[in-house]
Scaffold this motif. Structure first.
Motif, PDB file in Angstrom:
ATOM      1  N   MET A   5       0.720  -1.123  -0.020  1.00 10.41           N
ATOM      2  CA  MET A   5      -0.060   0.095  -0.097  1.00 10.41           C
ATOM      3  C   MET A   5       0.858   1.167  -0.132  1.00 10.41           C
ATOM      4  O   MET A   5       0.586   2.042  -0.770  1.00 10.41           O
ATOM      5  CB  MET A   5      -0.791  -0.014   1.271  1.00 10.41           C
ATOM      6  N   ARG A   6       2.106   1.138   0.908  1.00 13.17           N
ATOM      7  CA  ARG A   6       2.946   2.397   0.720  1.00 13.17           C
ATOM      8  C   ARG A   6       3.380   2.590  -0.397  1.00 13.17           C
ATOM      9  O   ARG A   6       3.501   3.904  -0.996  1.00 13.17           O
ATOM     10  CB  ARG A   6       3.850   2.120   1.929  1.00 13.17           C
ATOM     11  N   LEU A   7       4.056   1.598  -1.111  1.00 17.55           N
ATOM     12  CA  LEU A   7       4.667   1.858  -2.403  1.00 17.55           C
ATOM     13  C   LEU A   7       3.549   2.032  -3.514  1.00 17.55           C
ATOM     14  O   LEU A   7       3.979   3.086  -4.295  1.00 17.55           O
ATOM     15  CB  LEU A   7       5.450   0.530  -2.715  1.00 17.55           C
ATOM     16  N   TRP A   8       2.301   1.779  -3.452  1.00 15.45           N
ATOM     17  CA  TRP A   8       1.224   2.256  -4.346  1.00 15.45           C
ATOM     18  C   TRP A   8       1.155   3.445  -4.332  1.00 15.45           C
ATOM     19  O   TRP A   8       1.013   4.271  -5.255  1.00 15.45           O
ATOM     20  CB  TRP A   8      -0.218   1.501  -3.851  1.00 15.45           C
ATOM     21  N   THR A   9       1.016   4.214  -3.054  1.00 15.85           N
ATOM     22  CA  THR A   9       0.726   5.788  -2.954  1.00 15.85           C
ATOM     23  C   THR A   9       2.078   6.583  -3.455  1.00 15.85           C
ATOM     24  O   THR A   9       1.687   7.551  -3.888  1.00 15.85           O
ATOM     25  CB  THR A   9       0.561   6.241  -1.267  1.00 15.85           C
ATOM     26  N   GLU A  10       3.089   5.783  -3.498  1.00 19.29           N
ATOM     27  CA  GLU A  10       4.233   6.550  -4.082  1.00 19.29           C
ATOM     28  C   GLU A  10       4.361   6.587  -5.591  1.00 19.29           C
ATOM     29  O   GLU A  10       4.545   7.471  -6.342  1.00 19.29           O
ATOM     30  CB  GLU A  10       5.488   6.101  -3.502  1.00 19.29           C
ATOM     31  N   CYS A  11       4.188   5.531  -5.965  1.00 17.31           N
ATOM     32  CA  CYS A  11       4.149   5.127  -7.792  1.00 17.31           C
ATOM     33  C   CYS A  11       2.966   5.300  -8.442  1.00 17.31           C
ATOM     34  O   CYS A  11       2.927   5.421  -9.617  1.00 17.31           O
ATOM     35  CB  CYS A  11       4.953   3.781  -7.890  1.00 17.31           C
ATOM     36  N   PHE A  12       1.771   5.242  -7.858  1.00 20.48           N
ATOM     37  CA  PHE A  12       0.739   5.582  -8.383  1.00 20.48           C
ATOM     38  C   PHE A  12      -0.307   6.564  -7.858  1.00 20.48           C
ATOM     39  O   PHE A  12      -1.298   6.448  -7.176  1.00 20.48           O
ATOM     40  CB  PHE A  12      -0.241   4.246  -8.266  1.00 20.48           C
ATOM     41  N   PRO A  13       0.150   7.847  -7.690  1.00 21.29           N
ATOM     42  CA  PRO A  13      -0.268   9.080  -7.249  1.00 21.29           C
ATOM     43  C   PRO A  13      -1.626   9.529  -7.759  1.00 21.29           C
ATOM     44  O   PRO A  13      -1.777  10.562  -8.590  1.00 21.29           O
ATOM     45  CB  PRO A  13       0.726  10.104  -7.092  1.00 21.29           C
ATOM     46  N   VAL A  14      -2.724   8.972  -7.366  1.00 21.58           N
ATOM     47  CA  VAL A  14      -4.130   9.239  -7.773  1.00 21.58           C
ATOM     48  C   VAL A  14      -4.822  10.455  -7.154  1.00 21.58           C
ATOM     49  O   VAL A  14      -4.649  10.387  -6.198  1.00 21.58           O
ATOM     50  CB  VAL A  14      -5.068   7.908  -7.971  1.00 21.58           C
ATOM     51  N   ALA A  15      -5.094  11.596  -7.901  1.00 17.24           N
ATOM     52  CA  ALA A  15      -5.834  12.653  -7.241  1.00 17.24           C
ATOM     53  C   ALA A  15      -6.954  12.223  -6.158  1.00 17.24           C
ATOM     54  O   ALA A  15      -7.529  11.211  -6.539  1.00 17.24           O
ATOM     55  CB  ALA A  15      -6.352  13.471  -8.338  1.00 17.24           C
ATOM     56  N   TYR A  16      -7.071  12.663  -5.042  1.00 17.10           N
ATOM     57  CA  TYR A  16      -7.994  12.583  -4.088  1.00 17.10           C
ATOM     58  C   TYR A  16      -7.494  11.318  -3.503  1.00 17.10           C
ATOM     59  O   TYR A  16      -8.412  10.584  -2.603  1.00 17.10           O
ATOM     60  CB  TYR A  16      -9.165  12.588  -4.546  1.00 17.10           C
ATOM     61  N   GLY A  17      -6.518  10.513  -3.879  1.00 14.14           N
ATOM     62  CA  GLY A  17      -6.178   9.272  -3.036  1.00 14.14           C
ATOM     63  C   GLY A  17      -6.558   7.836  -3.599  1.00 14.14           C
ATOM     64  O   GLY A  17      -7.399   7.799  -4.569  1.00 14.14           O
ATOM     65  N   LEU A  18      -6.090   6.770  -3.359  1.00 13.78           N
ATOM     66  CA  LEU A  18      -6.602   5.590  -3.693  1.00 13.78           C
ATOM     67  C   LEU A  18      -7.893   4.986  -3.038  1.00 13.78           C
ATOM     68  O   LEU A  18      -7.628   4.453  -2.052  1.00 13.78           O
ATOM     69  CB  LEU A  18      -5.239   4.372  -3.645  1.00 13.78           C
ATOM     70  N   ILE A  19      -8.842   5.425  -3.800  1.00 12.06           N
ATOM     71  CA  ILE A  19     -10.331   5.096  -2.890  1.00 12.06           C
ATOM     72  C   ILE A  19     -10.397   3.604  -3.327  1.00 12.06           C
ATOM     73  O   ILE A  19     -11.159   3.677  -4.301  1.00 12.06           O
ATOM     74  CB  ILE A  19     -11.063   6.305  -3.376  1.00 12.06           C
ATOM     75  N   GLY A  20     -10.348   2.802  -2.615  1.00  9.94           N
ATOM     76  CA  GLY A  20     -10.553   1.294  -2.897  1.00  9.94           C
ATOM     77  C   GLY A  20     -12.420   1.238  -3.097  1.00  9.94           C
ATOM     78  O   GLY A  20     -12.933   1.592  -2.126  1.00  9.94           O
ATOM     79  N   SER A  21     -12.536   0.334  -3.872  1.00 14.01           N
ATOM     80  CA  SER A  21     -13.937  -0.115  -3.945  1.00 14.01           C
ATOM     81  C   SER A  21     -14.084  -1.588  -3.805  1.00 14.01           C
ATOM     82  O   SER A  21     -15.080  -2.303  -3.551  1.00 14.01           O
ATOM     83  CB  SER A  21     -14.639   0.467  -5.022  1.00 14.01           C
ATOM     84  N   GLU A  22     -12.759  -2.279  -4.065  1.00 13.42           N
ATOM     85  CA  GLU A  22     -13.000  -3.907  -4.172  1.00 13.42           C
ATOM     86  C   GLU A  22     -11.307  -4.184  -4.489  1.00 13.42           C
ATOM     87  O   GLU A  22     -10.788  -3.625  -5.092  1.00 13.42           O
ATOM     88  CB  GLU A  22     -13.655  -4.383  -5.220  1.00 13.42           C
ATOM     89  N   SER A  23     -11.003  -5.180  -3.753  1.00 19.03           N
ATOM     90  CA  SER A  23      -9.850  -5.937  -3.808  1.00 19.03           C
ATOM     91  C   SER A  23      -9.659  -7.486  -3.445  1.00 19.03           C
ATOM     92  O   SER A  23     -10.522  -7.677  -2.597  1.00 19.03           O
ATOM     93  CB  SER A  23      -8.723  -5.387  -3.049  1.00 19.03           C
TER      94      SER A  23
END
Length: 149
Positions: free
Chosen positions: A65-83
């Motif tokens: 999750m930490r690495l996702w937030t650094e390499c995949f910087p989506v505006a307004y955050g990684l708002i999950g709906s399913e995983s």
């Protein structure tokens, strides 16, 4: 920051490396997953599956999750709906984890034209390219003209 217009199916993202230390593995497990194959090197040696100390899958997931937030910087955050996720191989002390993300689908919202659901596959790999975690995830991604209400 990335917006919906910046993404397309097939896009790839790769993170930096993160090293898992024995101390951190034990500390995380002590707090959140206190099983002997995560906390006790001697007892872990005789475990029938792990045969040595291994990080909690949830620890590997948290680092991912930490690495996702650094390499995949989506505006307004990684708002999950399913995983969904799997841990095909244990994470060991000294493993240097990096994350590789591939966008697999973009599904526009039927009711809100300012967003879509973006689906992607993530692989967390160690320094030998062994896959430690695989997940399929769906997140909400907004267009550039999105106006929070």
């Amino acid at each position: 920051m990335l917006y919906l217009e910046d993404l397309k199916v097939g896009d790839h993202f790769k993170s930096r490396e993160y090293e898992m230390s024995l101390q951190e593995i034990k500390q995380f497990a002590g707090a959140y997953d206190p099983q002997v194959f995560h906390t006790d090197e001697e007892q872990a040696k005789s475990h029938p599956v792990f045969q040595g100390i291994a990080a909690s899958g949830w620890h590997t997931s948290a680092v991912t999750m930490r690495l996702w937030t650094e390499c995949f910087p989506v505006a307004y955050g990684l708002i999950g709906s399913e995983s969904s996720l799997r841990w095909p191989r244990p994470t060991r002390p000294g493993d240097r984890i990096h994350v590789e993300v591939e966008i697999t689908a973009i599904t526009p919202s039927k009711t809100r034209t300012d967003r879509a659901i973006v689906s992607y596959v993530t692989q967390a790999k160690n320094q030998h390219d062994d896959v430690l975690l695989i997940s399929t995830t769906k997140i909400v991604v907004f267009k550039k003209d999105f106006k929070p209400e």
